[in-house]
Design an enzyme around this catalytic site. Structure first.
Site, PDB file in Angstrom:
ATOM      1  N   ARG A   9     -43.896  -7.468  69.377  1.00 56.12           N
ATOM      2  CA  ARG A   9     -43.785  -6.484  68.102  1.00 56.12           C
ATOM      3  C   ARG A   9     -44.853  -5.386  68.465  1.00 56.12           C
ATOM      4  NH1 ARG A   9     -41.397 -11.122  66.194  1.00 56.12           N
ATOM      5  NH2 ARG A   9     -43.546 -11.605  65.095  1.00 56.12           N
ATOM      6  N   GLU A  52     -52.522 -23.117  65.418  1.00 58.49           N
ATOM      7  CA  GLU A  52     -52.230 -24.091  64.367  1.00 58.49           C
ATOM      8  C   GLU A  52     -52.078 -25.665  65.082  1.00 58.49           C
ATOM      9  OE1 GLU A  52     -49.731 -23.284  61.126  1.00 58.49           O
ATOM     10  OE2 GLU A  52     -50.523 -25.052  60.008  1.00 58.49           O
TER      11      GLU A  52
HETATM   12  P1  AMP Z   1     -52.342 -14.795  64.081  1.00 58.30           P
HETATM   13  O1  AMP Z   1     -52.670 -15.168  65.516  1.00 58.30           O
HETATM   14  O2  AMP Z   1     -52.370 -15.962  63.443  1.00 58.30           O
HETATM   15  O3  AMP Z   1     -52.967 -13.504  63.574  1.00 58.30           O
HETATM   16  O4  AMP Z   1     -50.746 -14.392  64.257  1.00 58.30           O
HETATM   17  C1  AMP Z   1     -50.290 -13.111  64.317  1.00 58.30           C
HETATM   18  C2  AMP Z   1     -49.255 -13.035  65.428  1.00 58.30           C
HETATM   19  O5  AMP Z   1     -48.138 -13.726  65.022  1.00 58.30           O
HETATM   20  C3  AMP Z   1     -48.584 -11.737  65.564  1.00 58.30           C
HETATM   21  O6  AMP Z   1     -47.911 -11.368  66.910  1.00 58.30           O
HETATM   22  C4  AMP Z   1     -47.493 -11.554  64.356  1.00 58.30           C
HETATM   23  O7  AMP Z   1     -46.386 -11.028  65.002  1.00 58.30           O
HETATM   24  C5  AMP Z   1     -47.039 -13.233  64.479  1.00 58.30           C
HETATM   25  N1  AMP Z   1     -46.992 -13.739  62.884  1.00 58.30           N
HETATM   26  C6  AMP Z   1     -47.722 -14.566  62.499  1.00 58.30           C
HETATM   27  N2  AMP Z   1     -47.387 -15.115  61.142  1.00 58.30           N
HETATM   28  C7  AMP Z   1     -46.169 -14.175  60.853  1.00 58.30           C
HETATM   29  C8  AMP Z   1     -45.225 -13.857  59.606  1.00 58.30           C
HETATM   30  N3  AMP Z   1     -45.532 -14.631  58.772  1.00 58.30           N
HETATM   31  N4  AMP Z   1     -44.154 -13.143  60.077  1.00 58.30           N
HETATM   32  C9  AMP Z   1     -44.186 -12.501  60.919  1.00 58.30           C
HETATM   33  N5  AMP Z   1     -44.863 -12.589  62.285  1.00 58.30           N
HETATM   34  C10 AMP Z   1     -45.904 -13.455  62.050  1.00 58.30           C
END
Ligand code: AMP
Length: 178
Positions: free
Chosen positions: A64, A101
């Site tokens: 995205r 996680e």
């Molecule tokens: P993080 O590495 O934990 O910051 O997760 C970010 C990545 O996971 C991004 O590429 C987001 O598109 C996806 N992502 C994580 N949580 C969500 C959520 N609640 N809704 C949509 N996409 C998410």
């Protein structure tokens, strides 16, 4: 009164409960993509914020982060670089493994993605824990480039992702915070 971009995004973004697994509220940006005027405003507000901050390239995170990343790069008149999940890029790559996680993930870029010393804006749709954006920042640094900043449409602030990204750059822009 004209509605702010934050208000427009808040009403367009759709919450999908328990996707892709129980307990996660997925922020679905596909309704934003159906609104060309709003898409233009998203790009313009990110470009406006980073204009004059010396950005030499935009790195968009799969998948995205590609949606607006290409257009942001085009408007800043700098190259776009796709950051992809491991095994997708055809040329020589450099990769970075990071903890999720549950388990691990790995992302990569082409070895010639950035020039040494270039300042790179890292872009994705959403900032959660910051693990993915931090891994992209590690890739930028491995190649000898620098992080100019980060941009997201959405920041899930309760997960404190921006605290994790501060060590790479304080220029962290998000259009909507939850
Ligand atoms: P993080 O590495 O934990 O910051 O997760 C970010 C990545 O996971 C991004 O590429 C987001 O598109 C996806 N992502 C994580 N949580 C969500 C959520 N609640 N809704 C949509 N996409 C998410």
């Amino acid at each position: 009164m004209t509605e702010t971009i934050e208000a427009k995004l808040t009403s367009a973004i759709r919450d999908i409960k328990d996707f892709p697994k129980e307990g996660i509220v997925f922020k679905d940006i596909t309704p934003v993509l159906k609104d060309p005027v709003l898409c233009g405003e998203v790009v313009d507000s990110i470009v406006e914020y980073f204009k004059g901050k010396g950005v030499d390239a935009v790195a968009g995170i799969e998948s995205r982060g590609f949606l607006f990343g290409v257009e942001i790069a085009r408007k800043l008149n700098v190259p776009f670089v796709p950051v992809r999940k491991v095994g997708k890029l055809p040329y020589e790559t450099i990769s970075h493994k990071y903890e999720l996680e549950y388990g691990y993930s790995e992302i990569e870029v082409h070895t010639d993605a950035f020039e040494k010393g270039q300042k790179v804006l890292i872009h994705d749709d959403l900032l959660a824990t910051g693990g993915t954006a931090a891994a992209a920042a590690e890739l930028v640094n491995k190649i000898g480039a620098e992080v100019a900043g980060f941009s997201f449409l959405i920041d899930l602030t309760f997960l404190k992702g921006s605290e994790r990204l501060n060590s790479y750059s304080n220029n962290i822009q998000s259009l909507v915070k939850y």
